[in-house]
Design a protein around this motif. Structure first.
Motif, PDB file in Angstrom:
ATOM      1  N   VAL A   1     126.684 112.427  14.773  1.00 56.73           N
ATOM      2  CA  VAL A   1     125.907 114.274  14.332  1.00 56.73           C
ATOM      3  C   VAL A   1     124.952 113.165  15.948  1.00 56.73           C
ATOM      4  CG1 VAL A   1     124.163 115.021  13.480  1.00 56.73           C
ATOM      5  CG2 VAL A   1     126.461 114.753  12.366  1.00 56.73           C
ATOM      6  N   VAL A   2     125.080 113.761  16.598  1.00 55.06           N
ATOM      7  CA  VAL A   2     124.343 113.558  17.940  1.00 55.06           C
ATOM      8  C   VAL A   2     123.310 114.202  17.745  1.00 55.06           C
ATOM      9  CG1 VAL A   2     123.929 113.332  20.364  1.00 55.06           C
ATOM     10  CG2 VAL A   2     125.691 112.620  19.256  1.00 55.06           C
ATOM     11  N   MET A   3     121.465 114.501  18.511  1.00 57.64           N
ATOM     12  CA  MET A   3     121.023 115.772  18.624  1.00 57.64           C
ATOM     13  C   MET A   3     119.776 115.277  19.723  1.00 57.64           C
ATOM     14  SD  MET A   3     118.754 114.745  14.977  1.00 57.64           S
ATOM     15  CE  MET A   3     120.050 114.126  14.633  1.00 57.64           C
ATOM     16  N   GLU A   4     119.373 115.946  20.412  1.00 55.29           N
ATOM     17  CA  GLU A   4     118.464 115.505  21.521  1.00 55.29           C
ATOM     18  C   GLU A   4     116.914 115.117  20.499  1.00 55.29           C
ATOM     19  OE1 GLU A   4     118.755 119.620  24.452  1.00 55.29           O
ATOM     20  OE2 GLU A   4     117.816 119.356  23.086  1.00 55.29           O
ATOM     21  N   ALA A   5     116.377 114.244  21.234  1.00 50.98           N
ATOM     22  CA  ALA A   5     114.713 113.866  21.205  1.00 50.98           C
ATOM     23  C   ALA A   5     113.618 114.524  21.624  1.00 50.98           C
ATOM     24  CB  ALA A   5     114.303 112.449  22.253  1.00 50.98           C
ATOM     25  N   THR A   6     113.248 115.157  20.987  1.00 48.27           N
ATOM     26  CA  THR A   6     111.813 116.573  20.706  1.00 48.27           C
ATOM     27  C   THR A   6     111.123 116.218  20.064  1.00 48.27           C
ATOM     28  OG1 THR A   6     113.517 117.482  17.648  1.00 48.27           O
ATOM     29  CG2 THR A   6     114.409 118.389  19.789  1.00 48.27           C
ATOM     30  N   GLY A   7     110.375 115.133  20.002  1.00 50.13           N
ATOM     31  CA  GLY A   7     108.908 114.653  19.539  1.00 50.13           C
ATOM     32  C   GLY A   7     108.988 115.270  18.270  1.00 50.13           C
ATOM     33  N   GLY A   8     109.835 114.963  18.153  1.00 53.48           N
ATOM     34  CA  GLY A   8     109.779 113.591  16.378  1.00 53.48           C
ATOM     35  C   GLY A   8     110.502 114.890  15.496  1.00 53.48           C
TER      36      GLY A   8
ATOM     37  N   CYS B   1     124.306 108.523  13.756  1.00 54.35           N
ATOM     38  CA  CYS B   1     123.462 109.272  14.744  1.00 54.35           C
ATOM     39  C   CYS B   1     123.184 109.350  15.571  1.00 54.35           C
ATOM     40  CB  CYS B   1     121.748 109.835  13.635  1.00 54.35           C
ATOM     41  SG  CYS B   1     122.314 111.388  12.248  1.00 54.35           S
ATOM     42  N   ALA B   2     123.613 110.370  16.648  1.00 54.92           N
ATOM     43  CA  ALA B   2     122.105 109.073  18.002  1.00 54.92           C
ATOM     44  C   ALA B   2     121.473 110.720  18.452  1.00 54.92           C
ATOM     45  CB  ALA B   2     123.160 108.871  19.170  1.00 54.92           C
ATOM     46  N   VAL B   3     120.399 109.659  19.060  1.00 55.13           N
ATOM     47  CA  VAL B   3     119.518 110.262  19.952  1.00 55.13           C
ATOM     48  C   VAL B   3     119.224 110.294  21.301  1.00 55.13           C
ATOM     49  CG1 VAL B   3     117.356 110.804  20.162  1.00 55.13           C
ATOM     50  CG2 VAL B   3     117.562 110.819  17.821  1.00 55.13           C
TER      51      VAL B   3
ATOM     52  N   ASP C   1     130.477 109.533  25.614  1.00 55.27           N
ATOM     53  CA  ASP C   1     130.813 108.044  25.040  1.00 55.27           C
ATOM     54  C   ASP C   1     129.711 107.770  23.728  1.00 55.27           C
ATOM     55  OD1 ASP C   1     132.952 106.660  23.598  1.00 55.27           O
ATOM     56  OD2 ASP C   1     132.468 104.932  24.611  1.00 55.27           O
ATOM     57  N   VAL C   2     128.768 108.686  23.870  1.00 55.69           N
ATOM     58  CA  VAL C   2     127.759 107.906  23.081  1.00 55.69           C
ATOM     59  C   VAL C   2     128.192 107.627  21.841  1.00 55.69           C
ATOM     60  CG1 VAL C   2     125.898 109.098  21.234  1.00 55.69           C
ATOM     61  CG2 VAL C   2     126.159 109.768  24.353  1.00 55.69           C
ATOM     62  N   GLN C   3     127.798 106.488  21.213  1.00 60.82           N
ATOM     63  CA  GLN C   3     128.405 105.604  19.800  1.00 60.82           C
ATOM     64  C   GLN C   3     126.703 106.089  18.909  1.00 60.82           C
ATOM     65  OE1 GLN C   3     130.516 104.662  19.491  1.00 60.82           O
ATOM     66  NE2 GLN C   3     131.208 105.392  21.110  1.00 60.82           N
ATOM     67  N   ALA C   4     126.382 105.577  17.621  1.00 55.38           N
ATOM     68  CA  ALA C   4     125.323 105.524  16.796  1.00 55.38           C
ATOM     69  C   ALA C   4     124.769 104.616  16.971  1.00 55.38           C
ATOM     70  CB  ALA C   4     126.511 105.675  15.265  1.00 55.38           C
ATOM     71  N   GLY C   5     123.608 105.293  16.926  1.00 52.64           N
ATOM     72  CA  GLY C   5     122.286 104.254  16.660  1.00 52.64           C
ATOM     73  C   GLY C   5     121.827 103.196  16.528  1.00 52.64           C
ATOM     74  N   ASP C   6     121.204 102.774  16.054  1.00 52.15           N
ATOM     75  CA  ASP C   6     120.737 102.065  14.479  1.00 52.15           C
ATOM     76  C   ASP C   6     119.931 102.676  13.543  1.00 52.15           C
ATOM     77  OD1 ASP C   6     121.531  99.643  15.814  1.00 52.15           O
ATOM     78  OD2 ASP C   6     118.961  99.597  17.221  1.00 52.15           O
ATOM     79  N   PRO C   7     120.906 102.209  12.494  1.00 56.11           N
ATOM     80  CA  PRO C   7     120.102 103.069  11.075  1.00 56.11           C
ATOM     81  C   PRO C   7     118.389 102.464  11.121  1.00 56.11           C
ATOM     82  CG  PRO C   7     122.267 101.685  10.734  1.00 56.11           C
ATOM     83  CD  PRO C   7     121.285 101.224  12.328  1.00 56.11           C
ATOM     84  N   PRO C   8     118.132 103.827  10.751  1.00 57.59           N
ATOM     85  CA  PRO C   8     116.424 103.625  10.827  1.00 57.59           C
ATOM     86  C   PRO C   8     116.000 103.120  10.097  1.00 57.59           C
ATOM     87  CG  PRO C   8     117.190 105.688   9.539  1.00 57.59           C
ATOM     88  CD  PRO C   8     118.240 104.946  10.375  1.00 57.59           C
ATOM     89  N   ASP C   9     114.963 102.582  10.280  1.00 59.18           N
ATOM     90  CA  ASP C   9     113.998 101.688   9.532  1.00 59.18           C
ATOM     91  C   ASP C   9     112.647 101.281   8.898  1.00 59.18           C
ATOM     92  OD1 ASP C   9     112.535  98.923   8.621  1.00 59.18           O
ATOM     93  OD2 ASP C   9     113.836  97.193  10.106  1.00 59.18           O
ATOM     94  N   VAL C  10     112.989 101.963   7.543  1.00 59.37           N
ATOM     95  CA  VAL C  10     111.574 102.967   7.272  1.00 59.37           C
ATOM     96  C   VAL C  10     110.597 101.784   7.639  1.00 59.37           C
ATOM     97  CG1 VAL C  10     110.017 103.594   4.505  1.00 59.37           C
ATOM     98  CG2 VAL C  10     113.061 103.526   5.198  1.00 59.37           C
TER      99      VAL C  10
END
Length: 311
Positions: free
Chosen positions: A49-56, A72-74, A109-118
């Motif tokens: 799943v790819v989404m844009e950075a939208t200020g949070g 996911c990737a941003v 060729d966007v790849q998944a980002g890092d899993p979020p760290d709480v």
């Protein structure tokens, strides 16, 4: 090629477009809507799943989709818009935007980002809130300095006192979060060995630049927006400028560059050489900030290696 779902994010809704099937759907940008999006992604065998950075506004979807086991990737919103123009797409709707995001991700060729760290998210939220309070304090103090009415001044004093209490409380929370994490505590110790680098700078580095010590000096400089970027074409050699990057990191390093020069003779001499060579004062300050960042990156790399050896 990955089966990609492009998601256009707004405050209240998520517009999703699955590239392989052309499926389009709209969901609420809340926990229930994101859960429904996850169901669609599983049904469509979506791999990314790819989404844009939208200020949070994308953070909740990013976190919950990862927790649902969907990578996911941003991506940068401006880059996606340039991609749309390159394809001749002048129209702009939420559905089109979602499809363009999926197309852009496939092309790059966007790849998944890092899993979020709480814990990382929590620290970043605290640092952001402290920055907001600091800005509010500045505004209220400016208002107080130009106010002559006794009752109005009393109101401003009350607000300033509240903001100061909140700032002290959040500073304490940030210090506790950093101290409770062995790696962060080690990094904080390493960073504080550089004169001029204190609590708020350390907190911003931890929150905004988690890659520090893991990547090259050139890469970390680009992330912070402190790398002079080339602007050449043919025989023309354009003047290099910094731009982009993580504004809060760049700003705090620029602020402390002057303080660091007061306590570090090598930085002071470096700054003086630049001024004597005719460089503008701002350019010299930015160069000092860049040098501080390189030192911080080296300190972080050493601290991480020591932690690895210890474990």
């Amino acid at each position: 090629m990955l089966n990609i779902c492009g998601v256009d994010v707004s405050k209240n809704v998520l517009d999703a477009f699955v590239a392989s099937s052309g499926t389009y759907a709209r969901f609420a940008n809340d926990a229930d809507g994101i859960a429904a999006l996850a169901v669609l992604c599983r049904a469509e065998d979506v791999e990314l799943v790819v989404m844009e950075a939208t200020g949070g506004q994308e953070r909740m979807a990013y976190l919950l989709l990862w927790q649902a086991g969907i990578g996911c990737a941003v991506v940068n919103a401006a880059a996606v818009r340039y991609h749309a123009r390159s394809k001749g797409l002048l129209e702009k709707t939420d559905r089109i935007d979602a499809a363009v995001i999926a197309s852009f991700a496939a092309m790059k060729d966007v790849q998944a980002g890092d899993p979020p760290d709480v814990d990382q998210l929590h620290l970043k939220a605290l640092v952001t809130r402290l920055s907001q309070i600091t800005c509010d304090l500045t505004v209220q103090k400016q208002r107080l300095s130009s106010c002559d009415d006794a009752e109005a001044r009393a109101s401003l004093d009350e607000v300033i006192s509240l903001l100061k209490r909140q700032a002290r409380h959040i500073e304490g929370e940030i210090a506790s979060v950093i101290d409770d994490d062995p790696l962060w505590a080690k990094l904080a110790e390493a960073f504080s060995s550089i004169k001029g680098v204190a609590g708020r700078t350390i907190a911003i580095l931890m929150a905004e630049l988690p890659e520090i010590g893991l990547i090259s000096n050139k890469a970390v400089s680009k992330l912070a927006g402190l790398a002079p970027l080339a602007d050449d074409s043919g025989k023309r050699k354009g003047q290099r400028h910094i731009r982009g990057g993580r504004e809060r990191v760049r700003s705090i390093l620029y602020v402390i560059s002057w303080i660091a020069c007061k306590y570090d003779n090598s930085l002071a001499a470096f700054h003086r050489r630049l001024i004597e060579a005719g460089k503008p004062k701002m350019v010299a300050r930015i160069a000092v900030a860049h040098k501080i960042l390189v030192r911080l990156n080296a300190k972080a790399r050493e601290a991480r290696m020591e932690m690895q050896i210890a474990t």
